[in-house]
Design an enzyme around this catalytic site. Structure first.
Site, PDB file in Angstrom:
ATOM      1  CD  GLU A  18      -2.590   1.158   2.783  1.00 54.42           C
ATOM      2  OE1 GLU A  18      -3.440   1.924   2.725  1.00 54.42           O
ATOM      3  OE2 GLU A  18      -2.052   0.735   3.631  1.00 54.42           O
TER       4      GLU A  18
ATOM      5  CE  LYS B  20      -7.498   1.659   3.221  1.00 54.23           C
ATOM      6  NZ  LYS B  20      -6.383   2.090   4.153  1.00 54.23           N
TER       7      LYS B  20
ATOM      8  CB  CYS C 136      -4.613  -1.348   4.252  1.00 45.18           C
ATOM      9  SG  CYS C 136      -3.682  -1.623   5.915  1.00 45.18           S
TER      10      CYS C 136
END
Length: 249
Positions: free
Chosen positions: A38, A103, A137
């Site tokens: 990430e 995300k 994540c």
């Protein structure tokens, strides 16, 4: 399909240095897909106006690497798009075709939700016969969003997940593989970031029964995914047929 992930010690806010490190680490490696952490070009940084790509710097680097290696490259980077900032996960195919996922679950504990805009769509990429779900994540903590509706075979998670909470990361990766009858490859960074958070080596690839598939050498994590093996497992254990239905807004 062979996947190689790089446990990268990301240099804080230094894209040029990170690009050089990645090239050096991967110069003699071969794989079908290379995975980067990430925000691989900057570290997990909330200074979005300072670090976000405005000229597709990280994407162009991935395109360059994909062409040189004749392989797919995947990782996330901070990006400015139409006046908004996104933590954007790119999947660059060898022919330079690009898929991307913004995300969705922003890490409010660090203030990510105050700086970056959330994505809205799940993204599944087709590559070498595999259907691959892209996740970043904190998405890992929210199983409804990643629930397998018979629409993917593997999940890729890229992360900056600190050592303080690493047990949750490792347990949840295995859980996502088992509950979704899928391959799960989770790639974390290593080293210490600009906020003095330490990241230990904790990247893994799990099969649908929770078996560890990855092999580790130096900073590389490699796994070979066999689609027929997964299909046989799913045909024998038809657990997805009994799953609950969810509506995601």
């Amino acid at each position: 399909m062979k996947i190689t992930g790089l446990n990268l010690d990301i240099v804080w806010k230094n894209k040029t240095e990170n690009f050089q490190r990645i090239e050096k680490e991967l110069q003699h490696q071969e794989a079908d897909l290379f995975l980067l952490p990430e925000m691989f070009s900057t570290g997990f940084c909330m200074d979005a106006p300072e670090v976000s790509d405005r000229h597709l710097e990280s994407l162009e680097f991935l395109r360059k690497m994909a062409k040189e290696k004749n392989a797919a490259f995947c990782g996330s980077a901070p990006v400015e798009d139409n006046g908004r900032f996104y933590n954007r996960m790119y999947f660059v195919h060898p022919d330079s075709q690009v898929d991307f996922y913004n995300k969705r679950h922003l890490f409010s504990f660090s203030g990510e939700d105050q700086v970056y805009s959330p994505g809205k769509e799940r993204v599944v990429v087709d590559y070498k016969g595999f259907r691959i779900l892209l996740q970043v994540c904190y998405d890992l903590r929210f199983p409804v969003f990643s629930r397998n509706n018979d629409d993917y075979d593997a999940i890729l998670y890229v992360a900056n997940w600190p050592e303080k909470r690493v047990r949750a990361w490792e347990h949840l990766l295995k859980a996502r593989a088992i509950e979704n009858l899928a391959f799960v490859f989770g790639l974390n960074r290593i080293g210490t970031d600009g906020n003095s958070l330490f990241y230990q080596e904790s990247s893994h690839c799990f099969f649908a029964d929770g078996t560890e598939l990855s092999e580790k050498k130096n900073n590389l994590v490699t796994a070979k995914l066999h689609l027929e093996e997964l299909k046989e497992f799913r045909n024998h254990f038809r657990f997805l047929n009994d799953r609950d239905s969810f509506s995601i807004e």
